[in-house]
Enzyme design. Sequence first.
Site, short mmCIF file in Angstrom:
data_model
loop_
_atom_site.label_atom_id
_atom_site.label_comp_id
_atom_site.label_asym_id
_atom_site.label_seq_id
_atom_site.Cartn_x
_atom_site.Cartn_y
_atom_site.Cartn_z
N ASP A 210 -9.52 -122.25 -12.62
CA ASP A 210 -9.23 -120.84 -12.36
C ASP A 210 -8.89 -120.63 -10.88
O ASP A 210 -7.74 -120.68 -10.49
CB ASP A 210 -10.41 -119.97 -12.77
CG ASP A 210 -10.09 -118.49 -12.70
OD1 ASP A 210 -8.92 -118.13 -12.92
OD2 ASP A 210 -10.99 -117.69 -12.42
N ASP A 214 -14.27 -117.02 -5.35
CA ASP A 214 -14.34 -115.61 -5.75
C ASP A 214 -15.52 -114.94 -5.06
O ASP A 214 -16.64 -115.46 -5.10
CB ASP A 214 -14.52 -115.47 -7.26
CG ASP A 214 -13.24 -115.75 -8.04
OD1 ASP A 214 -12.24 -116.13 -7.41
OD2 ASP A 214 -13.26 -115.61 -9.27
N ARG A 266 -2.89 -115.60 -3.60
CA ARG A 266 -4.28 -115.20 -3.35
C ARG A 266 -4.90 -115.96 -2.18
O ARG A 266 -5.85 -116.71 -2.35
CB ARG A 266 -5.14 -115.35 -4.60
CG ARG A 266 -4.69 -114.50 -5.76
CD ARG A 266 -5.69 -114.52 -6.89
NE ARG A 266 -5.27 -113.66 -7.99
CZ ARG A 266 -5.99 -113.39 -9.07
NH1 ARG A 266 -7.20 -113.92 -9.18
NH2 ARG A 266 -5.54 -112.62 -10.02
#
Length: 388
Positions: A210, A214, A266
Amino acid sequence: MMARSIPPSLLCAIMIIACFNSSLSFAKQSKINGLKMNVIDRCWRPNPKWRTHRSQLATCSVGYVGKMTNNIGKDLIHYTVTDPSDDPINPKLGTLRYGASVIQGKVWITFQKDMHIKLEKPLLISSFTTIDGRGVNVDIANNACLMISKATNIIIHSIRVHHCKPQAPGLVMGPKGKVVPLGHMDGDAFRLVTASKIWIDHNTLFDCQDGLLDVTRGSTNVTISNNWFRNQDKVMLLGHDDGYVRDQNMKVTVVYNHFGPNCNQRMPRIRHGYAHVVNNLYQGWLQYAIGGSMQPSLKSEANLFIAPTTGSKEVTWRKSSHKNGDRWEFHSVGDAFENGASFAVTKGRHVPKPNYNKEQSFKVVDAKFVRSLTRSSGLLRYNRASIY
């Protein structure tokens, strides 16, 4: 013909001069290395006895995490990982999970030797834990990876995390030494959930299912520094989702990191909160480097953005929104752009300041020195005496 013996007084003088010159040489070399190092590394790396003064590291952090002095003191427990195996429910003494989840209080974890750790389930890390991989090569790879949930005062330093895979729900040893149920995991290298005062420094992260990092669900006061992020589609997410308004209080410092090669997007993607992205090296991107949604605030300062040879040269991306699409706070201050890179800034608005306190503040260096500041990003090379 026999050689003349050296008088004891002369021999003593020679030894003193040799020792003095050696000390001067080390001091001079330390000064030279210090000039090439960023402020975090300069705090501990020039010390030739860093191995016997590992906890010095806790005083070296900058940015929103502040100083990590809550992780050290007379009550500090030193724990050495000797066993690379993993049991997610009944961890054995000597394993990483035993030190990170079972032992309570201030724990400083080191590793006896090089090791490759395949976690059977995500590793939940207790508050006041330091994972210090300096001096050896530690890989956490090929299955579950790291999670910090409802915890505070954690340092993760000098490990390599890669090829993390999604995990089905199941039981795992929790951060307070109790077995707890854990839901589905997407396959991130690091996942922060309702965590605070977290410092992630000098790690190498790549090739996860993924994302690589995070910071979600109300996590704040985080510093992400000196890491090497490479070979990844989604790199770093700051903010859980568009509807999680609690992330408005999120504050993250992203400093001295190396992004690339082969990173897509990102770096970071921000929702709701505030990020100070400073003195990082961006070695290309595919879709974009920095993006966001839900009115995030960003100060991009003195970074070096090297655009890809083909594709988008634009650094930023903004998720379209009819309600708040005109309320962005994306600002570029002192950034350097190469190979045609460009940055779409918010016009006519004030530049949001990080408002650091004395413990958090640090000097921002001119972007022309970013290559030098980030040249040691990721897992550090080492020999018997020192770390490079």
